[in-house]
Design a protein around this motif. Structure first.
Motif, PDB file in Angstrom:
ATOM      1  N   SER A  48       1.939   6.186  -7.092  1.00  0.00           N
ATOM      2  CA  SER A  48       0.980   7.289  -7.107  1.00  0.00           C
ATOM      3  C   SER A  48       1.676   8.637  -7.136  1.00  0.00           C
ATOM      4  CB  SER A  48       0.058   7.202  -5.886  1.00  0.00           C
ATOM      5  OG  SER A  48      -0.804   6.101  -5.987  1.00  0.00           O
TER       6      SER A  48
ATOM      7  N   LYS B 249      -6.244   6.288  -8.156  1.00  0.00           N
ATOM      8  CA  LYS B 249      -7.013   7.085  -7.215  1.00  0.00           C
ATOM      9  C   LYS B 249      -8.171   6.270  -6.640  1.00  0.00           C
ATOM     10  CE  LYS B 249      -6.256  11.887  -8.604  1.00  0.00           C
ATOM     11  NZ  LYS B 249      -6.906  13.108  -9.145  1.00  0.00           N
ATOM     12  N   ASN B 250      -8.468   6.542  -5.397  1.00  0.00           N
ATOM     13  CA  ASN B 250      -9.606   5.902  -4.728  1.00  0.00           C
ATOM     14  C   ASN B 250      -9.530   4.380  -4.766  1.00  0.00           C
ATOM     15  OD1 ASN B 250     -10.784   8.505  -4.276  1.00  0.00           O
ATOM     16  ND2 ASN B 250     -11.528   8.468  -6.377  1.00  0.00           N
ATOM     17  N   ARG B 251      -8.302   3.854  -4.758  1.00  0.00           N
ATOM     18  CA  ARG B 251      -8.093   2.419  -4.673  1.00  0.00           C
ATOM     19  C   ARG B 251      -7.643   2.049  -3.269  1.00  0.00           C
ATOM     20  NH1 ARG B 251      -7.044  -0.518  -9.473  1.00  0.00           N
ATOM     21  NH2 ARG B 251      -7.144  -2.343  -8.097  1.00  0.00           N
ATOM     22  N   ASP B 252      -7.864   0.813  -2.897  1.00  0.00           N
ATOM     23  CA  ASP B 252      -7.256   0.301  -1.672  1.00  0.00           C
ATOM     24  C   ASP B 252      -6.439  -0.917  -2.047  1.00  0.00           C
ATOM     25  OD1 ASP B 252      -8.979  -2.098  -1.601  1.00  0.00           O
ATOM     26  OD2 ASP B 252     -10.548  -0.708  -0.964  1.00  0.00           O
TER      27      ASP B 252
ATOM     28  N   LEU C 208       0.358   3.209  -3.366  1.00  0.00           N
ATOM     29  CA  LEU C 208      -0.734   4.174  -3.274  1.00  0.00           C
ATOM     30  C   LEU C 208      -0.462   5.430  -2.451  1.00  0.00           C
ATOM     31  CD1 LEU C 208      -3.665   1.628  -2.776  1.00  0.00           C
ATOM     32  CD2 LEU C 208      -2.987   2.786  -4.887  1.00  0.00           C
TER      33      LEU C 208
ATOM     34  N   SER D  77      -8.076  -4.329  -3.074  1.00  0.00           N
ATOM     35  CA  SER D  77      -8.596  -4.496  -4.433  1.00  0.00           C
ATOM     36  C   SER D  77      -7.474  -4.831  -5.412  1.00  0.00           C
ATOM     37  CB  SER D  77      -9.329  -3.231  -4.889  1.00  0.00           C
ATOM     38  OG  SER D  77      -8.427  -2.145  -5.059  1.00  0.00           O
TER      39      SER D  77
ATOM     40  N   ASP E 121       0.830  -1.200   0.000  1.00  0.00           N
ATOM     41  CA  ASP E 121       0.000   0.000   0.000  1.00  0.00           C
ATOM     42  C   ASP E 121       0.869   1.255   0.000  1.00  0.00           C
ATOM     43  OD1 ASP E 121      -2.818   1.260   0.585  1.00  0.00           O
ATOM     44  OD2 ASP E 121      -1.459   2.162   2.053  1.00  0.00           O
TER      45      ASP E 121
ATOM     46  N   SER F 185      -5.925   7.959 -12.730  1.00  0.00           N
ATOM     47  CA  SER F 185      -7.281   7.641 -12.264  1.00  0.00           C
ATOM     48  C   SER F 185      -7.392   6.202 -11.779  1.00  0.00           C
ATOM     49  CB  SER F 185      -8.296   7.902 -13.378  1.00  0.00           C
ATOM     50  OG  SER F 185      -8.152   6.961 -14.425  1.00  0.00           O
ATOM     51  N   ARG F 186      -6.572   5.301 -12.346  1.00  0.00           N
ATOM     52  CA  ARG F 186      -6.622   3.908 -11.924  1.00  0.00           C
ATOM     53  C   ARG F 186      -5.971   3.696 -10.556  1.00  0.00           C
ATOM     54  NH1 ARG F 186      -5.942   2.947 -17.557  1.00  0.00           N
ATOM     55  NH2 ARG F 186      -3.689   2.639 -17.407  1.00  0.00           N
TER      56      ARG F 186
END
Length: 313
Positions: free
Chosen positions: A240, A275-278, A231, A281, A227, A272-273
């Motif tokens: 990121s 962003k807002n990922r954890d 990210l 997933s 992570d 965008s791929r």
């Protein structure tokens, strides 16, 4: 700016970043190999595989030993991605765009070339390897510091930074993939102490171990470390962070030139791929599959940037 000059800046800083990341990739393999007492060959093969030079290496060597892999990645001039090769290429590009650089940046690049040429004149002994890898990283940082401290924030700076972050994103992803290719004895070791030690080694190899500890937000586990490296936009080597910097510098160029290109949309799609990922997933998708797709996309973006800004002329 002429495409030839833009391309020279872009590739100069890609090559300089590559020297550091080759050193980091070797360190990742070296440290991971130390955590296992058997099958060291698979660890060194993983380093060659994720370096993207398997074909060239296999044409020259029949096995994967520390001595052969280190020499091929650091010193072998037949390998266009060896530290010796890319340092020379960085200096050649710096000479090409000499009038676009401050004296400090040019001198830093030239000093890096001279230092590493002397350092890698002879085969590197295993006992000397950590020191040699550290020197390679330091020289890369020297040039980066000169860029930050003396260059105007204009299109010259933007092309330099885009080259840096395209290369860094690609290589951070490859370092993460080293972990995938280390092939634990069997899947029952996933989540074990051995698995976590190897992930911690990857963290150290991108100089992020202390930062991870400072945050104190996650345990030293595979998911926590992945992570952080993928990210977390606070980490300057995370995927990121790299793509966010590429998008920003491309936006500055769009403002300067008054137009957007296909590469702008491509970079934003990659961002965008993420962003807002954890991380759950991403693990569900398959870490190796995710990283493989990211490497493919970031290299396609690099090619699109070259095309849009006509680096050939």
């Amino acid at each position: 700016m002429l495409g030839k000059t833009a391309g020279g800046l872009y590739w100069m800083f890609r090559y300089l970043e590559r020297t550091e990341n080759i050193a980091r990739l070797i360190e990742a393999g070296f440290r991971i190999a130390l955590t296992r007492s058997t099958d060291a060959e698979s660890e060194w093969k993983s380093v060659v595989t994720t370096s993207g030079v398997s074909a060239g290496y296999a044409a020259k060597y029949d096995n994967y030993t520390a001595t052969n892999v280190v020499d091929y990645l650091l010193r072998d001039t037949s390998n266009p991605s060896s530290v010796t090769s890319v340092t020379g290429a960085a200096r050649d590009n710096a000479r090409l765009v000499r009038t676009a650089l401050t004296t400090e940046v040019w001198e830093a690049v030239n000093e890096t070339w001279m230092t590493l040429t002397e350092l890698l004149a002879n085969p590197v002994r295993e006992t000397e390897l950590p020191s040699v890898l550290n020197t390679i990283r330091q020289q890369s940082a020297l040039v980066r510091g000169a860029l930050h401290g003396t260059m105007l924030r204009n299109d010259i700076y933007d092309f330099s930074r885009i080259g840096t972050f395209i290369e860094r994103a690609d290589n951070t992803a490859r370092i993460i993939d080293v972990k995938y290719y280390t092939l634990l004895p069997n899947t029952s070791f996933v989540g074990s102490s051995l698995d976590n030690v190897q992930w911690e080694t990857v963290l150290r190899s991108v100089s992020a171990h202390r930062s991870f500890r400072w945050l104190g937000e996650s345990e030293m586990t595979a998911s926590g470390i992945a992570d952080f490296l993928i990210l977390d936009r606070r980490l300057p080597r995370s995927l990121s962070f790299c793509i966010s910097q590429i998008v920003s510098n491309l936006d500055y160029l769009a403002e300067d030139y008054g137009e957007r290109h296909a590469c702008h949309e491509m970079a934003e799609k990659i961002q965008s791929r993420l962003k807002n990922r954890d991380i759950e997933s991403i693990f569900d998708e398959g870490l190796h599959e995710f990283i493989t797709a990211f490497i493919r996309d970031i290299n396609s973006l690099g090619q699109q940037i070259e095309s849009d800004f006509r680096f050939g002329g």
